[in-house]
Design a protein around this motif. Sequence first.
Motif, PDB file in Angstrom:
ATOM      1  N   GLN A 122       6.738   6.464   6.859  1.00 35.60           N
ATOM      2  CA  GLN A 122       5.688   6.020   5.949  1.00 35.60           C
ATOM      3  C   GLN A 122       6.123   6.075   4.487  1.00 35.60           C
ATOM      4  O   GLN A 122       5.633   5.305   3.667  1.00 35.60           O
ATOM      5  CB  GLN A 122       4.424   6.891   6.119  1.00 35.60           C
ATOM      6  N   LEU A 123       7.024   7.001   4.178  1.00 40.22           N
ATOM      7  CA  LEU A 123       7.423   7.280   2.794  1.00 40.22           C
ATOM      8  C   LEU A 123       8.946   7.248   2.663  1.00 40.22           C
ATOM      9  O   LEU A 123       9.572   8.274   2.400  1.00 40.22           O
ATOM     10  CB  LEU A 123       6.902   8.657   2.380  1.00 40.22           C
ATOM     11  N   PRO A 124       9.567   6.088   2.813  1.00 39.93           N
ATOM     12  CA  PRO A 124      11.038   6.052   2.841  1.00 39.93           C
ATOM     13  C   PRO A 124      11.713   6.463   1.535  1.00 39.93           C
ATOM     14  O   PRO A 124      12.873   6.852   1.548  1.00 39.93           O
ATOM     15  CB  PRO A 124      11.344   4.591   3.178  1.00 39.93           C
ATOM     16  N   SER A 125      10.997   6.437   0.419  1.00 39.17           N
ATOM     17  CA  SER A 125      11.642   6.738  -0.864  1.00 39.17           C
ATOM     18  C   SER A 125      11.449   8.176  -1.323  1.00 39.17           C
ATOM     19  O   SER A 125      11.781   8.515  -2.448  1.00 39.17           O
ATOM     20  CB  SER A 125      11.132   5.784  -1.944  1.00 39.17           C
ATOM     21  N   LEU A 180       7.362  15.069  10.671  1.00 45.77           N
ATOM     22  CA  LEU A 180       8.378  14.793   9.650  1.00 45.77           C
ATOM     23  C   LEU A 180       8.908  13.376   9.791  1.00 45.77           C
ATOM     24  O   LEU A 180       9.055  12.655   8.805  1.00 45.77           O
ATOM     25  CB  LEU A 180       9.535  15.793   9.764  1.00 45.77           C
ATOM     26  N   GLU A 181       9.197  12.967  11.012  1.00 43.88           N
ATOM     27  CA  GLU A 181       9.711  11.621  11.243  1.00 43.88           C
ATOM     28  C   GLU A 181       8.666  10.574  10.864  1.00 43.88           C
ATOM     29  O   GLU A 181       8.991   9.549  10.264  1.00 43.88           O
ATOM     30  CB  GLU A 181      10.147  11.453  12.700  1.00 43.88           C
ATOM     31  N   TRP A 182       7.410  10.826  11.187  1.00 43.57           N
ATOM     32  CA  TRP A 182       6.338   9.892  10.830  1.00 43.57           C
ATOM     33  C   TRP A 182       6.238   9.769   9.312  1.00 43.57           C
ATOM     34  O   TRP A 182       6.118   8.657   8.782  1.00 43.57           O
ATOM     35  CB  TRP A 182       5.011  10.372  11.430  1.00 43.57           C
ATOM     36  N   LEU A 183       6.280  10.896   8.608  1.00 40.53           N
ATOM     37  CA  LEU A 183       6.213  10.871   7.141  1.00 40.53           C
ATOM     38  C   LEU A 183       7.403  10.120   6.550  1.00 40.53           C
ATOM     39  O   LEU A 183       7.256   9.350   5.600  1.00 40.53           O
ATOM     40  CB  LEU A 183       6.155  12.290   6.583  1.00 40.53           C
ATOM     41  N   ARG A 202       7.587  20.211   2.908  1.00 41.04           N
ATOM     42  CA  ARG A 202       7.806  19.988   1.480  1.00 41.04           C
ATOM     43  C   ARG A 202       8.179  18.525   1.258  1.00 41.04           C
ATOM     44  O   ARG A 202       9.032  17.989   1.952  1.00 41.04           O
ATOM     45  CB  ARG A 202       8.906  20.899   0.958  1.00 41.04           C
ATOM     46  N   ILE A 203       7.529  17.922   0.263  1.00 41.71           N
ATOM     47  CA  ILE A 203       7.775  16.520  -0.069  1.00 41.71           C
ATOM     48  C   ILE A 203       8.048  16.430  -1.563  1.00 41.71           C
ATOM     49  O   ILE A 203       7.280  16.944  -2.377  1.00 41.71           O
ATOM     50  CB  ILE A 203       6.545  15.650   0.299  1.00 41.71           C
ATOM     51  N   TRP A 204       9.162  15.775  -1.910  1.00 38.72           N
ATOM     52  CA  TRP A 204       9.515  15.555  -3.313  1.00 38.72           C
ATOM     53  C   TRP A 204       9.386  14.082  -3.624  1.00 38.72           C
ATOM     54  O   TRP A 204       9.933  13.240  -2.910  1.00 38.72           O
ATOM     55  CB  TRP A 204      10.936  16.039  -3.599  1.00 38.72           C
TER      56      TRP A 204
END
Length: 127
Positions: free
Chosen positions: A106-109, A100-103, A123-125
Amino acid sequence: MPPMELTSASVRQLDVRGYTSQNTWCCFNEEQCYELTRSPLGIQCVTLLIRVQTRQNILDLLNNMPNLQALAVECEDDYWTKKDDSVEDDFIDDIDNELLEWLRQQLPSVCVTRQTLNSILIRIWIR
Protein backbone atom coordinates in the motif's frame (compact mmCIF):
# COMPACT_ATOMS: atom_id res chain seq x y z
CA MET A 1 -7.70 9.77 24.46
CA PRO A 2 -6.09 13.21 24.75
CA PRO A 3 -8.21 16.32 24.27
CA MET A 4 -7.88 17.06 20.56
CA GLU A 5 -8.62 20.76 20.97
CA LEU A 6 -5.35 21.35 22.82
CA THR A 7 -2.81 23.50 21.03
CA SER A 8 0.88 24.00 21.58
CA ALA A 9 3.31 25.13 18.92
CA SER A 10 6.13 23.18 20.55
CA VAL A 11 4.47 19.73 20.52
CA ARG A 12 5.89 17.57 17.72
CA GLN A 13 5.62 14.06 19.19
CA LEU A 14 2.45 12.42 20.47
CA ASP A 15 2.23 9.14 22.36
CA VAL A 16 -1.47 8.35 22.65
CA ARG A 17 -1.03 4.76 23.75
CA GLY A 18 -2.09 4.00 27.28
CA TYR A 19 -4.70 2.45 29.50
CA THR A 20 -8.35 3.37 29.73
CA SER A 21 -10.19 3.61 33.02
CA GLN A 22 -11.17 -0.06 32.55
CA ASN A 23 -7.48 -1.12 32.50
CA THR A 24 -7.55 -1.98 28.80
CA TRP A 25 -5.32 -0.53 26.12
CA CYS A 26 -6.62 2.63 24.49
CA CYS A 27 -7.25 1.78 20.85
CA PHE A 28 -8.25 4.42 18.30
CA ASN A 29 -11.16 3.61 15.99
CA GLU A 30 -11.94 5.23 12.63
CA GLU A 31 -13.77 8.22 14.11
CA GLN A 32 -11.06 8.90 16.71
CA CYS A 33 -8.33 8.68 14.06
CA TYR A 34 -10.28 11.15 11.93
CA GLU A 35 -10.61 13.55 14.87
CA LEU A 36 -6.88 13.28 15.55
CA THR A 37 -5.96 14.05 11.92
CA ARG A 38 -8.14 17.19 11.97
CA SER A 39 -6.97 18.47 15.35
CA PRO A 40 -4.24 21.11 15.82
CA LEU A 41 -2.03 18.52 17.55
CA GLY A 42 -2.56 16.00 14.75
CA ILE A 43 -1.83 18.53 12.04
CA GLN A 44 1.52 19.61 13.55
CA CYS A 45 2.54 16.11 14.73
CA VAL A 46 5.84 14.83 13.34
CA THR A 47 6.12 11.58 15.35
CA LEU A 48 3.10 9.56 16.47
CA LEU A 49 2.86 6.49 18.70
CA ILE A 50 -0.62 4.96 18.64
CA ARG A 51 -2.71 1.80 18.84
CA VAL A 52 -5.45 1.46 16.19
CA GLN A 53 -8.25 -0.99 15.44
CA THR A 54 -7.65 -1.65 11.74
CA ARG A 55 -4.94 -1.41 9.13
CA GLN A 56 -7.09 1.08 7.23
CA ASN A 57 -6.70 3.41 10.24
CA ILE A 58 -2.94 3.34 9.59
CA LEU A 59 -3.42 4.47 6.00
CA ASP A 60 -5.87 7.16 7.07
CA LEU A 61 -3.36 8.58 9.57
CA LEU A 62 -0.54 8.55 7.03
CA ASN A 63 -2.65 10.16 4.31
CA ASN A 64 -4.19 12.88 6.48
CA MET A 65 -1.41 14.06 8.81
CA PRO A 66 0.58 16.49 6.65
CA ASN A 67 3.68 16.78 8.87
CA LEU A 68 3.96 13.15 9.97
CA GLN A 69 7.44 11.70 9.41
CA ALA A 70 7.47 8.70 11.76
CA LEU A 71 4.66 6.43 12.94
CA ALA A 72 4.97 3.71 15.56
CA VAL A 73 1.73 1.75 15.53
CA GLU A 74 0.15 -1.31 17.07
CA CYS A 75 -2.81 -2.66 15.12
CA GLU A 76 -5.63 -4.82 16.47
CA ASP A 77 -5.96 -6.73 13.19
CA ASP A 78 -2.27 -7.67 13.11
CA TYR A 79 -2.32 -11.44 13.53
CA TRP A 80 1.41 -11.95 13.18
CA THR A 81 3.08 -13.87 15.97
CA LYS A 82 6.65 -14.87 16.58
CA LYS A 83 7.22 -18.30 15.02
CA ASP A 84 10.53 -19.39 16.49
CA ASP A 85 11.72 -18.65 20.05
CA SER A 86 15.23 -19.80 19.23
CA VAL A 87 15.94 -16.99 16.75
CA GLU A 88 18.11 -14.34 18.35
CA ASP A 89 18.41 -11.72 15.59
CA ASP A 90 17.59 -8.14 16.52
CA PHE A 91 15.43 -7.74 13.42
CA ILE A 92 12.87 -10.26 12.35
CA ASP A 93 12.30 -12.15 9.15
CA ASP A 94 9.30 -11.10 7.07
CA ILE A 95 8.06 -14.67 6.68
CA ASP A 96 4.40 -14.89 7.74
CA ASN A 97 4.37 -11.18 8.51
CA GLU A 98 1.23 -10.39 6.53
CA LEU A 99 0.48 -6.89 7.84
CA LEU A 100 4.01 -5.64 7.07
CA GLU A 101 3.76 -7.00 3.54
CA TRP A 102 0.31 -5.44 3.09
CA LEU A 103 1.60 -2.06 4.29
CA ARG A 104 4.59 -2.27 1.94
CA GLN A 105 2.23 -2.92 -0.98
CA GLN A 106 0.00 0.00 0.00
CA LEU A 107 2.90 2.34 0.80
CA PRO A 108 5.77 1.55 -1.59
CA SER A 109 7.64 4.81 -0.91
CA VAL A 110 7.95 4.43 2.88
CA CYS A 111 10.07 2.24 5.12
CA VAL A 112 8.07 -0.27 7.18
CA THR A 113 9.69 -2.50 9.83
CA ARG A 114 8.97 -4.48 12.94
CA GLN A 115 12.00 -3.99 15.13
CA THR A 116 12.32 -7.10 17.26
CA LEU A 117 11.07 -10.63 17.53
CA ASN A 118 8.74 -9.91 20.42
CA SER A 119 7.42 -6.62 19.13
CA ILE A 120 3.88 -5.97 17.96
CA LEU A 121 4.99 -2.39 17.28
CA ILE A 122 5.35 -1.51 13.61
CA ARG A 123 7.54 1.44 12.67
CA ILE A 124 6.91 3.48 9.53
CA TRP A 125 9.17 6.27 8.25
CA ILE A 126 7.74 8.78 5.80
CA ARG A 127 9.41 11.29 3.43
